[in-house]
Write a protein that holds these residues in place. Structure first.
Motif, PDB file in Angstrom:
ATOM      1  N   MET A 174      -3.996  10.604  30.333  1.00 48.51           N
ATOM      2  CA  MET A 174      -2.565  10.596  30.155  1.00 48.51           C
ATOM      3  C   MET A 174      -1.874  10.507  31.401  1.00 48.51           C
ATOM      4  O   MET A 174      -0.621  10.598  31.575  1.00 48.51           O
ATOM      5  N   SER A 175      -2.752  10.623  32.532  1.00 45.29           N
ATOM      6  CA  SER A 175      -1.999  10.400  33.881  1.00 45.29           C
ATOM      7  C   SER A 175      -0.980   9.109  33.955  1.00 45.29           C
ATOM      8  O   SER A 175      -0.424   9.092  34.889  1.00 45.29           O
TER       9      SER A 175
ATOM     10  N   LEU B 134       0.919   8.121  32.425  1.00 48.85           N
ATOM     11  CA  LEU B 134       2.489   8.799  32.169  1.00 48.85           C
ATOM     12  C   LEU B 134       3.180   8.836  33.549  1.00 48.85           C
ATOM     13  O   LEU B 134       4.408   8.521  33.669  1.00 48.85           O
ATOM     14  N   PHE B 135       2.334   9.310  34.529  1.00 49.55           N
ATOM     15  CA  PHE B 135       3.274   9.274  35.904  1.00 49.55           C
ATOM     16  C   PHE B 135       3.770   8.113  36.439  1.00 49.55           C
ATOM     17  O   PHE B 135       4.148   8.014  37.643  1.00 49.55           O
TER      18      PHE B 135
ATOM     19  N   HIS C 261       2.699  17.574  32.099  1.00 53.13           N
ATOM     20  CA  HIS C 261       3.480  16.609  31.105  1.00 53.13           C
ATOM     21  C   HIS C 261       4.810  17.011  30.823  1.00 53.13           C
ATOM     22  O   HIS C 261       5.706  16.251  30.994  1.00 53.13           O
TER      23      HIS C 261
ATOM     24  N   ALA D 294      18.744  -1.897  34.303  1.00 49.41           N
ATOM     25  CA  ALA D 294      19.586  -2.252  33.204  1.00 49.41           C
ATOM     26  C   ALA D 294      21.053  -1.635  33.424  1.00 49.41           C
ATOM     27  O   ALA D 294      22.158  -2.339  32.823  1.00 49.41           O
ATOM     28  N   ILE D 295      21.127  -0.236  33.931  1.00 47.46           N
ATOM     29  CA  ILE D 295      22.662  -0.169  34.278  1.00 47.46           C
ATOM     30  C   ILE D 295      23.280  -0.774  35.267  1.00 47.46           C
ATOM     31  O   ILE D 295      24.406  -1.178  35.062  1.00 47.46           O
TER      32      ILE D 295
ATOM     33  N   LEU E 109      22.700   4.130  27.269  1.00 47.24           N
ATOM     34  CA  LEU E 109      21.325   3.734  28.165  1.00 47.24           C
ATOM     35  C   LEU E 109      20.789   5.018  28.246  1.00 47.24           C
ATOM     36  O   LEU E 109      19.598   5.312  27.872  1.00 47.24           O
TER      37      LEU E 109
ATOM     38  N   PHE F 242      24.454  -3.661  33.664  1.00 53.02           N
ATOM     39  CA  PHE F 242      25.673  -3.743  32.842  1.00 53.02           C
ATOM     40  C   PHE F 242      26.739  -3.506  33.522  1.00 53.02           C
ATOM     41  O   PHE F 242      27.990  -3.963  33.361  1.00 53.02           O
ATOM     42  N   ILE F 243      26.767  -2.715  34.654  1.00 49.62           N
ATOM     43  CA  ILE F 243      28.059  -2.531  35.317  1.00 49.62           C
ATOM     44  C   ILE F 243      28.300  -3.850  35.967  1.00 49.62           C
ATOM     45  O   ILE F 243      29.608  -4.330  36.171  1.00 49.62           O
TER      46      ILE F 243
ATOM     47  N   LEU G  78      15.474   1.222  33.711  1.00 58.65           N
ATOM     48  CA  LEU G  78      16.646   1.746  33.363  1.00 58.65           C
ATOM     49  C   LEU G  78      17.749   1.706  34.363  1.00 58.65           C
ATOM     50  O   LEU G  78      18.789   1.226  33.967  1.00 58.65           O
TER      51      LEU G  78
ATOM     52  N   VAL H 121      30.040  -5.604  33.402  1.00 60.41           N
ATOM     53  CA  VAL H 121      31.580  -5.195  33.160  1.00 60.41           C
ATOM     54  C   VAL H 121      32.399  -5.698  34.192  1.00 60.41           C
ATOM     55  O   VAL H 121      33.679  -6.027  34.236  1.00 60.41           O
ATOM     56  N   ASN H 122      31.916  -5.490  35.707  1.00 61.71           N
ATOM     57  CA  ASN H 122      32.825  -5.890  36.630  1.00 61.71           C
ATOM     58  C   ASN H 122      33.340  -7.147  36.631  1.00 61.71           C
ATOM     59  O   ASN H 122      34.272  -7.708  37.314  1.00 61.71           O
TER      60      ASN H 122
ATOM     61  N   ARG I 283      37.787  -0.675  32.096  1.00 62.50           N
ATOM     62  CA  ARG I 283      36.515  -1.043  32.410  1.00 62.50           C
ATOM     63  C   ARG I 283      35.852   0.169  32.902  1.00 62.50           C
ATOM     64  O   ARG I 283      34.433   0.477  32.637  1.00 62.50           O
TER      65      ARG I 283
ATOM     66  N   LEU J 166      12.225   4.416  34.311  1.00 57.56           N
ATOM     67  CA  LEU J 166      13.141   4.812  35.033  1.00 57.56           C
ATOM     68  C   LEU J 166      13.940   3.645  35.953  1.00 57.56           C
ATOM     69  O   LEU J 166      15.077   3.455  35.939  1.00 57.56           O
TER      70      LEU J 166
ATOM     71  N   PHE K 273      32.879  -8.847  29.483  1.00 54.17           N
ATOM     72  CA  PHE K 273      33.220  -8.311  28.166  1.00 54.17           C
ATOM     73  C   PHE K 273      34.799  -8.419  27.820  1.00 54.17           C
ATOM     74  O   PHE K 273      35.197  -7.855  26.947  1.00 54.17           O
TER      75      PHE K 273
ATOM     76  N   ILE L 258       6.413   6.211  33.383  1.00 50.45           N
ATOM     77  CA  ILE L 258       7.684   6.878  33.252  1.00 50.45           C
ATOM     78  C   ILE L 258       8.406   6.538  34.415  1.00 50.45           C
ATOM     79  O   ILE L 258       9.879   6.016  34.056  1.00 50.45           O
TER      80      ILE L 258
END
Lengths: 61, 825
Positions: free
Chosen positions: A1-2, A4-5, B218, A18-19, B194, A22-23, A15, A26-27, B183, A12, A31, A8
């Motif tokens: 299961m290592s 995962l390190f 974990h 993605a953020i 998210l 998205f921003i 993620l 928007v800017n 905005r 992140l 939208f 994950i």
């Protein structure tokens, strides 16, 4: 299961991406108008020259 | 054929604008291989321009007819040219470092996506245009161009060519702020959403781990990543809750945000503490979910408000208003705000008078309909006062400015309006008060329960307190109303009623009295030819043809009635041919009286009866009283015809009044128009109370009296004179064609011609209220069930968060049923 390190933190990073995306959207007013885009697909990008042969005869005097 | 009312015959509709093609006109354009009829040279020019540019896709994809070019109000050539002036441009353009200029244009005449496409395409192919994007919802376009290649005035003209009118627009600060706010909310919502998805995923791992067993390292990893993801959610996405809660506490009030901030902040800190100690529960998932759902509710509500604010403002011509000042060096165009009393200004026909003043030179008719509610223009002679904001109809005037800015008539009405708005009955606040009480109860209950558990089982006290806070979170409660209102508002916007303040929908179900203005509200605000009585040998058609030829030289509302008329024409080729040949020479406008001119060598007069008859001394005409307003056509050899004109009712007016009566709502008519026609309209519709010739102050007093006796009032109006009353009424509805001021301040705007859309809205509001009640009932039942369970410690915080979310989803789903307005019809 290592694994995962690795996975994950990778998740992140995605993620964060993605953020950021998205921003950015928007800017950049992505939208602002949700209706126009649905219609714009109907229009040709560049008006095609009228196809002369297909035109019904000389109805117009 | 003594009199004839306009019965629409089998008239062809103009392919471009959809209006009836007047008989005898033979305009047409070949579109998609067929000859399409056009009603006027304006439409033909527009259609030809569209086809010539290869933009015929427009006709294939449009969802409705275009706007008749005559109905638009393009800037005069001179005004357009003034937009090229550096000094004036500074007011509404931004200049990039590389010399590219950017401006926002407000566009008249857009109705569907095809219009937006057409305008973009038309502008984009102009040399010098860098970028253009048309925003359908707000009827605005963002334009970027290179001033060294293209001139702004030319680009504006290019838009006019394809049948729209573009004005430079200066978004006001309020709007800019609303946009930024929107905005910010969207960014926060995105981050929370998210983040929530990620943290929930980790949480699933943690819960599974606590059932099956999990390695410490974990678990620690999952805790850490949850913390990393939750931190921006709390400090960025949820920050408004904290600032609002702080603000509430500082002003010693309890808002919804106080328990929310405590729950979010407390849960976050407790989780961090648990990680620090290496023992105890973490609640990161609850924190994120909670934040996301709350933000979603707020966002929906804000979007609804902004959407309709934009709608009501989009018609505002934010163009820098200019005036022609007569200086020592001649005429100069200056900004209106630079005018001072004593300045002389020239106002051409068709222009809006920029300030209060006195006529020095010229005589003309002035339309004050939006200011006073009187449908017909007034004749104004030198020495007469004119009001800023009214429109000069007939001929140029020179005006000496007497009052500007804050002392002007318009400004004093605005002041009255502000006062009325501030003193508005506080029906709106009820929901807030209820929330405050609820919050106080929840907070004290939580404190008591936590205190109790602190003594019984200290290690569980926090968890239970938190579960209580989260599960009783007025989330469903706070979503219940905005979600229902947002859905119903969207639905109503599709039927033509634009709601900008949420209480309209709740309120319409409670009204006891409905007050209407007349001109422009119950009626169209435009005269129509409703009766023709020939007095001589000429047929009706000939009479109208002569009158039309005379009126061609005038822009008076009466003239428009003649040019629009398309009665029961019999289309015979020769007749329409002969009619086209009627040309009027020596046309002359006599202000306040009518028109005179010579047709086929015969002198004619058309206008007020006494003046027209004075053409033949000693003559007389039979009396005529078939309409509110009558004009007489007299020839050298005797009277020719009476024409009856009336400001016609809007479609659906009678139906609306009928619907209201059935619901037991009393109806009132208040109009500034002193003529007996006002009360006649009320009788015809069956309106119970009618008052004519009332001033804005009197209207306001009337409404206040009603309110003092306990009435809940909805008011519909269009003019500036209605604005104060609209502000005082619990619910205000402005007409789409009304004044800018009225539209901007009203709770809702009716964009449709059909008044019965209001009747639909009343029905809809009853339905909305039902859904809101269901939602509130559900939220209450849920909260009351979960409260004792959580208080006894049977609900884990994550279960509380899931329960809260499901409950919120249920409420939102129920609200979405309101989106489909067709059901209400």
């Amino acid at each position: 299961m290592s694994i995962l390190f690795v996975l994950i933190p990778l998740g992140l990073a995605l993620l964060g991406l993605a953020i950021w995306g998205f921003i950015w959207a928007v800017n950049n007013d992505q939208f602002e108008d949700l209706d126009q885009a649905a219609h714009s697909i109907l229009f040709d990008d560049d008006p095609v020259a009228p196809e002369a042969p297909d035109r019904p005869g000389d109805e117009s005097s | 054929m003594s009199s004839a009312t306009a019965i629409a015959g089998a008239v062809e509709a103009c392919f471009h604008c959809g209006l009836a093609v007047p008989p005898g006109s033979s305009y047409s354009v070949v579109i998609d291989g067929a000859d399409r009829p056009m009603c006027c040279p304006g439409c033909r020019a527009v259609a030809t321009a569209i086809i010539d540019q290869g933009l015929d896709d427009y006709y294939r994809h449009r969802e409705g007819h275009g706007v008749n070019p005559e109905a638009l109000s393009p800037s005069s050539a001179e005004e357009s040219r003034s937009f090229d002036d550096e000094e004036i441009q500074r007011g509404f353009t931004r200049c990039d470092p590389d010399g590219i200029k950017r401006a926002t244009l407000s566009i008249e005449g857009i109705s569907c996506a095809a219009c937006a496409w057409l305008i973009e395409r038309q502008l984009r192919r102009r040399p010098g245009v860098i970028d253009v994007s048309v925003h359908l919802g707000s009827h605005r376009a963002q334009l970027a161009w290179d001033p060294t290649i293209a001139k702004l005035s030319e680009l504006l003209t290019a838009v006019t060519e394809v049948g729209y009118v573009a004005h430079p627009f200066q978004p006001d600060r309020e709007e800019q702020y609303a946009r930024d706010q929107q905005r910010r909310m969207l960014r926060r919502l995105g981050v929370a959403g998210l983040g929530m998805m990620q943290v929930m995923m980790y949480a699933v791992g943690l819960y599974a781990g606590s059932l099956q067993g999990i390695d410490d390292r974990h678990r620690l990893l999952l805790h850490w990543v949850s913390l990393i993801v939750t931190t921006p959610v709390v400090f960025y996405a949820a920050s408004p809750f904290f600032t609002n809660a702080l603000r509430d506490l500082r002003s010693r009030q309890l808002g919804m945000d106080v328990p929310v901030a405590i729950a979010i902040g407390g849960a976050y800190l407790a989780s961090v503490g648990a990680m620090w100690r290496g023992a105890g529960e973490v609640y990161f998932d609850s924190v994120c979910m909670f934040t996301f759902f709350l933000l979603l509710g707020r966002y929906l509500e804000a979007r609804m408000r902004r959407h309709s604010d934009e709608f009501s403002r989009r018609l505002l011509r934010g163009a820098p208003r200019t005036a022609r000042r007569l200086g020592p060096t001649g005429e100069e165009v200056v900004a209106c705000r630079l005018l001072v009393p004593g300045d002389w200004i020239r106002v051409r026909e068709g222009e809006t008078i920029p300030a209060d003043g006195i006529i020095v030179e010229g005589r003309s008719a002035v339309d004050e309909a939006l200011l006073t509610g009187e449908p017909l223009p007034h004749a104004r002679l030198p020495g007469d006062p004119v009001i800023g904001g009214s429109q000069n109809i007939e001929s140029p005037l020179v005006i000496s400015v007497t009052r500007t800015g804050a002392s002007s008539t318009l400004a004093s009405i605005v002041a009255l309006l502000d006062r009325a708005q501030a003193e508005r009955p506080a029906t709106v606040r009820a929901a807030d008060r209820a929330a405050r009480i609820f919050v106080a109860v929840v907070l004290s209950l939580t404190a008591a329960v936590t205190f109790y558990w602190w003594h019984v089982q200290p290690d569980r006290a926090f968890e239970i307190g938190l579960a209580l806070l989260v599960s009783t979170c007025p989330c469903a409660l706070s979503l219940a109303t905005p979600a229902a209102l947002a859905a119903a508002t969207n639905g109503l916007a599709r039927t033509g009623l634009l709601v900008s303040r949420g209480h309209v929908l709740e309120g319409l179900a409670r009204i006891s009295d409905f007050v209407f203005d007349k001109t422009g509200t119950l009626t169209r605000g435009e005269l129509e030819l409703v009766a023709i009585r020939p007095l001589g040998e000429e047929s009706e058609i000939e009479c109208v043809a002569i009158a039309r030829a005379l009126e061609e030289h005038s822009s008076h509302p009466i003239a428009r009635a003649f040019s629009r008329w398309n009665g029961p024409w019999v289309r015979r080729e020769n007749e329409s041919q002969s009619e086209q040949k009627i040309v009027c020479s020596e046309a002359n406008t006599v202000t306040g009286s009518g028109l005179s001119g010579r047709i086929r060598g015969v002198e004619y007069r058309l206008g007020r009866a006494d003046w027209a008859l004075s053409l033949i001394p000693g003559s007389s005409a039979p009396s005529f009283d078939e309409a509110d307003c009558a004009v007489l056509l007299v020839a050298e050899h005797g009277p020719v015809a009476w024409f009856g004109l009336r400001d016609e009712l809007r479609p659906g007016a009678a139906k609306l009044i009928e619907r209201l009566r059935r619901r037991g709502v009393r109806t009132h008519l208040l109009t500034g128009d002193p003529s007996p026609g006002a009360t006649r309209v009320a009788h015809r519709l069956g309106i119970e109370e009618a008052r004519g010739g009332v001033s804005p102050e009197e209207k306001l007093a009337y409404v206040r009296d009603l309110q003092a006796s306990g009435a809940v009032i909805a008011m519909a109006g269009d003019g500036v004179n209605d604005a104060p009353v609209l502000a005082a009424a619990q619910i205000s509805i402005a007409m789409g064609g009304g004044s800018d001021l009225t539209r901007a301040r009203a709770d809702s705007v009716l964009l449709e011609d059909d008044l019965d859309a209001l009747g639909g809205a009343v029905n809809w509001s009853h339905k909305t209220r039902r859904v809101i009640r269901q939602n509130l009932a559900w939220a209450l039942v849920y909260n009351l069930t979960i409260l004792p369970l959580a208080g006894m410690g049977w609900v884990a915080p994550y279960a509380a968060a899931i329960g809260m979310s499901l409950s919120s989803l249920l409420v939102v789903g129920n609200a979405l049923r309101l989106g489909d307005v067709r059901v209400s019809k």
